[in-house]
Scaffold this motif. Structure first.
Motif, PDB file in Angstrom:
ATOM      1  N   THR A 199      21.698   9.719   9.664  1.00 13.74           N
ATOM      2  CA  THR A 199      22.006  11.054   9.155  1.00 13.74           C
ATOM      3  C   THR A 199      21.223  11.301   7.867  1.00 13.74           C
ATOM      4  N   PRO A 200      20.455  12.397   7.790  1.00 15.69           N
ATOM      5  CA  PRO A 200      19.656  12.662   6.575  1.00 15.69           C
ATOM      6  C   PRO A 200      20.547  12.826   5.352  1.00 15.69           C
ATOM      7  N   ARG A 201      20.095  12.262   4.223  1.00 17.01           N
ATOM      8  CA  ARG A 201      20.859  12.351   2.981  1.00 17.01           C
ATOM      9  C   ARG A 201      20.529  13.617   2.197  1.00 17.01           C
ATOM     10  N   ARG A 202      19.498  14.318   2.620  1.00 17.36           N
ATOM     11  CA  ARG A 202      19.128  15.569   1.954  1.00 17.36           C
ATOM     12  C   ARG A 202      18.850  16.619   3.019  1.00 17.36           C
ATOM     13  N   SER A 203      18.700  17.853   2.583  1.00 15.87           N
ATOM     14  CA  SER A 203      18.446  18.952   3.512  1.00 15.87           C
ATOM     15  C   SER A 203      17.046  18.819   4.105  1.00 15.87           C
ATOM     16  N   ILE A 204      16.961  18.996   5.417  1.00 13.60           N
ATOM     17  CA  ILE A 204      15.658  18.964   6.089  1.00 13.60           C
ATOM     18  C   ILE A 204      15.362  20.323   6.721  1.00 13.60           C
ATOM     19  N   ASP A 205      15.933  21.377   6.133  1.00  9.20           N
ATOM     20  CA  ASP A 205      15.714  22.729   6.618  1.00  9.20           C
ATOM     21  C   ASP A 205      14.377  23.237   6.073  1.00  9.20           C
ATOM     22  N   ILE A 206      13.336  23.097   6.869  1.00 11.09           N
ATOM     23  CA  ILE A 206      11.992  23.477   6.421  1.00 11.09           C
ATOM     24  C   ILE A 206      11.887  24.985   6.243  1.00 11.09           C
ATOM     25  N   LEU A 207      12.547  25.745   7.116  1.00 11.31           N
ATOM     26  CA  LEU A 207      12.451  27.207   7.035  1.00 11.31           C
ATOM     27  C   LEU A 207      12.997  27.714   5.697  1.00 11.31           C
ATOM     28  N   ARG A 208      14.068  27.110   5.230  1.00  5.46           N
ATOM     29  CA  ARG A 208      14.621  27.517   3.938  1.00  5.46           C
ATOM     30  C   ARG A 208      13.645  27.181   2.804  1.00  5.46           C
ATOM     31  N   ASP A 209      13.016  26.000   2.890  1.00  2.59           N
ATOM     32  CA  ASP A 209      12.041  25.619   1.867  1.00  2.59           C
ATOM     33  C   ASP A 209      10.807  26.521   1.900  1.00  2.59           C
ATOM     34  N   VAL A 210      10.419  26.957   3.115  1.00  2.00           N
ATOM     35  CA  VAL A 210       9.272  27.853   3.237  1.00  2.00           C
ATOM     36  C   VAL A 210       9.561  29.186   2.553  1.00  2.00           C
ATOM     37  N   HIS A 211      10.760  29.732   2.772  1.00  2.00           N
ATOM     38  CA  HIS A 211      11.119  31.011   2.152  1.00  2.00           C
ATOM     39  C   HIS A 211      11.246  30.867   0.630  1.00  2.00           C
ATOM     40  N   ALA A 212      11.710  29.691   0.173  1.00  3.96           N
ATOM     41  CA  ALA A 212      11.797  29.465  -1.276  1.00  3.96           C
ATOM     42  C   ALA A 212      10.400  29.432  -1.899  1.00  3.96           C
ATOM     43  N   ALA A 213       9.437  28.788  -1.198  1.00  2.00           N
ATOM     44  CA  ALA A 213       8.062  28.764  -1.709  1.00  2.00           C
ATOM     45  C   ALA A 213       7.429  30.153  -1.649  1.00  2.00           C
ATOM     46  N   LYS A 214       7.811  30.925  -0.623  1.00  2.00           N
ATOM     47  CA  LYS A 214       7.268  32.281  -0.483  1.00  2.00           C
ATOM     48  C   LYS A 214       7.709  33.171  -1.640  1.00  2.00           C
ATOM     49  N   GLU A 215       8.943  32.977  -2.105  1.00  2.00           N
ATOM     50  CA  GLU A 215       9.419  33.761  -3.248  1.00  2.00           C
ATOM     51  C   GLU A 215       8.637  33.432  -4.518  1.00  2.00           C
ATOM     52  N   GLN A 216       8.137  32.197  -4.616  1.00  2.00           N
ATOM     53  CA  GLN A 216       7.317  31.805  -5.767  1.00  2.00           C
ATOM     54  C   GLN A 216       5.839  32.146  -5.570  1.00  2.00           C
ATOM     55  N   ARG A 217       5.527  32.812  -4.454  1.00  2.00           N
ATOM     56  CA  ARG A 217       4.170  33.278  -4.129  1.00  2.00           C
ATOM     57  C   ARG A 217       3.168  32.124  -4.060  1.00  2.00           C
ATOM     58  N   LYS A 218       3.590  31.078  -3.362  1.00  2.00           N
ATOM     59  CA  LYS A 218       2.669  29.966  -3.105  1.00  2.00           C
ATOM     60  C   LYS A 218       2.932  29.433  -1.699  1.00  2.00           C
ATOM     61  N   PRO A 219       1.910  28.907  -1.047  1.00  2.00           N
ATOM     62  CA  PRO A 219       2.116  28.407   0.322  1.00  2.00           C
ATOM     63  C   PRO A 219       2.870  27.080   0.330  1.00  2.00           C
ATOM     64  N   TYR A 220       3.576  26.854   1.411  1.00  2.00           N
ATOM     65  CA  TYR A 220       4.300  25.596   1.632  1.00  2.00           C
ATOM     66  C   TYR A 220       3.339  24.657   2.368  1.00  2.00           C
TER      67      TYR A 220
END
Length: 620
Positions: free
Chosen positions: A394-415
């Motif tokens: 079981t992963p010990r941290r979040s592995i939701d890539i889509l959420r991380d992609v949207h977070a990087a998009k808000e900072q105006r940088k590519p994931y």
């Protein structure tokens, strides 16, 4: 000098700490021990080394499984304290007598601890003096007697000598380091009796190898003679190169050119009929349903495993034990069931070293516990192993890539995602699968062709990009992949792409020049995710691949905090049937979660790892 001694429950409630040893610990060694060792099913180890700026600690621990207590001692690694194991055993025995689950303060235990500490130190001093007394007696013996004693009592000498050097008079094991240089921490596994056996094996193997070498030398001499004969024959009858002719099957004129590449128009551009790759919904977004048909099979397997135990103990004793329950489980009671579990895990392609450490950890968690009524030892061990496997996978941290992609998009940088791995595991193909899945979620993707080493790698990625109708950044071959990746990220920032998928050349874990180039690429571009692409077909080699990849990335990086592998993409999962042990081996070695599983050759054949299904298959 002892730095700290701590007693806490498995739930994390601290019951007692030694106030006399109130030294301020540098860093957080106990928290790191819990996260990296106890929660990762590495509690079968005897000690844990923690490195902090300006200090290096060794931590030792023991459990009281029936009461759910953990006892941890911390001391400076440079001080080889011989009494720590003895002190932990004494503290465990005395504290269990006064423990009350409703009580949280144990200030009256301070005086008891002082007495136990003096007693443990006195025993260590006596042990050291007894060793010094033994040495002159051996020196006064004649040479023949000394040699005899060396053969007869070699195991005792090795135990005593290793105890003095290793700083542990009770348990000294010599095994391989776990997890390479991950986080700068190492786990040492120690055991005195095993060392004598290992040394014995090493000595016998060295003698055998010496005998075989002489044989090999004779064979090589003969081989040289045969080589010279062959060379003479080749001089007498030299062969000329003959050009290969095309085979003619019938009277029809042969084709002058067999070229199936894309045609070119008048301007030299490729004239391609674009076929959009719309193969339906990716399996990443489809929930997998687990059937419960195998419960009866598991019960049958448990019954089979317990038959030898019933034969040994007899029908009445085994029935009485299952009805009345056993007072406390001992290691000897657990060994038959653990051996059967270890063999079962190894048949499922789990690395032998990993299976052994898992069984040691389960034994440490069950030893001393009371067996419940109407339960078999084998079923208790299997339940504990199942719980341990679920906790590891079981992963010990979040592995939701889509959420991380949207977070990087808000900072105006590519994931940025970098795909690494050995040769031929399917990095480019599964990179395209990940791109297809991201496109289905309205994420703009750019591919970066940073495999400038393998012939055809850029063309392969270009074909995937054309089918998926996404841009690709390429600079051809024999370029620095780190610079190509950097320019690709700059281009993605300029054009507004959300994700950059970086394809790298396949490399073996022992190839230092290529590993240095990979370390440079990761250090220079600082990607958001480093994905290790590995085959599900590998067994013991998975441990070697991942540990050495992490070790090389740590050793060859110029950063004080090097980036290691963040996640795993497991390929060719549809070819292994129930041999799913590679997933467990890779996660156990690296601590990184399995984020994707490749299970076919189309773009939709990418799914998440179903932990319950894997655990059920491993224990089936």
């Amino acid at each position: 000098m002892l730095e700290q001694l701590l007693i806490f429950t498995r739930g994390g409630l601290i019951l007692w700490t030694c106030k006399e040893l109130g030294n301020a610990l540098k860093g957080s060694p106990i928290d790191t021990l819990i996260r990296s060792c106890l929660l990762e099913e590495r509690s079968g180890a005897a000690s844990y080394n923690y490195d902090a700026p300006g200090a290096s600690y060794t931590l030792k621990w023991t459990f009281h499984n029936e009461l759910g207590l953990v006892f941890v001692a911390v001391y400076q690694r440079i001080l080889h304290l011989l009494y720590v194991d003895d002190l932990l055993a004494l503290v465990r025995r005395e504290f269990s007598k006064i423990y009350d689950p409703k009580r949280t303060l144990y200030n009256d235990f301070d005086e008891t601890f002082r007495q136990l500490r003096r007693e443990a130190e006195a025993r260590a001093e006596e042990f050291k003096k007894s060793k010094q007394m033994v040495k002159p007696v051996n020196n006064n013996k004649k040479q023949g007697q000394v040699q005899k004693a060396g053969f007869d009592k070699g195991s005792k000498k090795s135990e005593g000598g290793l105890a003095a050097d290793g700083g542990d008079g009770d348990k000294v094991k010599g095994r391989k380091l776990e997890n390479g240089h991950s986080n700068g921490n190492h786990v040492e596994i120690e055991e005195p009796r095993m060392i004598g056996v290992v040394n014995g094996k090493e000595n016998t193997s060295s003698n055998i190898s010496a005998f075989d070498v002489s044989k090999l030398q004779k064979r090589t001499k003969g081989g040289k003679k045969t080589d010279t004969v062959v060379n003479k024959g080749s001089k007498v009858d030299p062969k000329k190169k003959v050009a290969k002719k095309n085979r003619v099957w019938d009277d029809a004129p042969p084709e002058t050119k067999l070229d199936f590449t894309d045609p070119l128009d008048g301007n030299g551009n490729e004239n391609i009929e674009v076929v959009a790759a719309d193969q339906g919904e990716s399996m990443m977004d489809i929930e997998e349903i687990i059937s419960s048909d195998s419960e009866s099979e598991e019960d049958d397997n448990v019954g089979k495993d317990s038959k030898p135990e019933a034969k040994k103990k007899g029908w009445f004793s085994s029935m009485f034990q299952s009805i009345a329950g056993k007072a406390n489980l001992e290691k000897a009671d657990l060994e038959p069931a653990l051996k059967a579990l270890k063999d079962r895990l190894m048949t499922k392609n789990v690395a032998e070293e990993i299976a052994e450490k898992l069984c040691e950890s389960v034994a440490a968690s069950l030893e001393g516990k009371k067996l419940a009524s109407f339960t078999r030892i084998s079923s208790t061990v299997q339940a504990a192993m199942e719980e341990a496997l679920i906790r590891i996978l079981t992963p010990r941290r979040s592995i939701d890539i889509l959420r991380d992609v949207h977070a990087a998009k808000e900072q105006r940088k590519p994931y940025v995602v970098v795909f690494v791995g050995v040769n031929g595991v399917g990095k480019s193909t599964n990179l395209a699968k990940v791109a297809y899945w991201l496109l289905q979620h309205n994420v703009s993707v750019m591919m970066a062709a940073c495999d400038t080493f393998r012939s055809g790698a850029v063309e392969q990625l270009r074909t995937h990009a054309r089918r998926l109708q996404i841009p690709i950044f390429e600079k051809g071959y024999e370029k620095d992949p780190a610079i190509v990746a950097k320019e690709a990220i700059q281009e993605a920032t300029r054009t507004g792409s959300d994700v950059v998928l970086v394809d790298t050349a396949g490399r073996m874990q022992d190839n230092e020049p290529l590993m240095r180039a990979l370390s440079k690429l990761i250090y220079l571009n600082n990607p958001d995710l480093v994905l290790f692409v590995g085959e599900a077909l590998v067994g013991n080699d998975a441990v070697d691949q991942l540990s050495k990849f992490n070790q090389k990335l740590a050793d060859l990086s110029t950063s004080p905090t090097p980036r290691l592998i963040d996640g795993i993409l497991l390929t060719k999962f549809d070819t292994i049937d129930d041999k799913v042990g590679a997933a467990l081996s890779m996660v156990y070695v690296s601590g990184a979660p399995v984020m994707f599983v490749g299970c076919g050759q189309s773009y939709t054949d990418l799914k998440k790892l179903n932990v319950k299904s894997i655990v059920k298959t491993l224990l089936k």
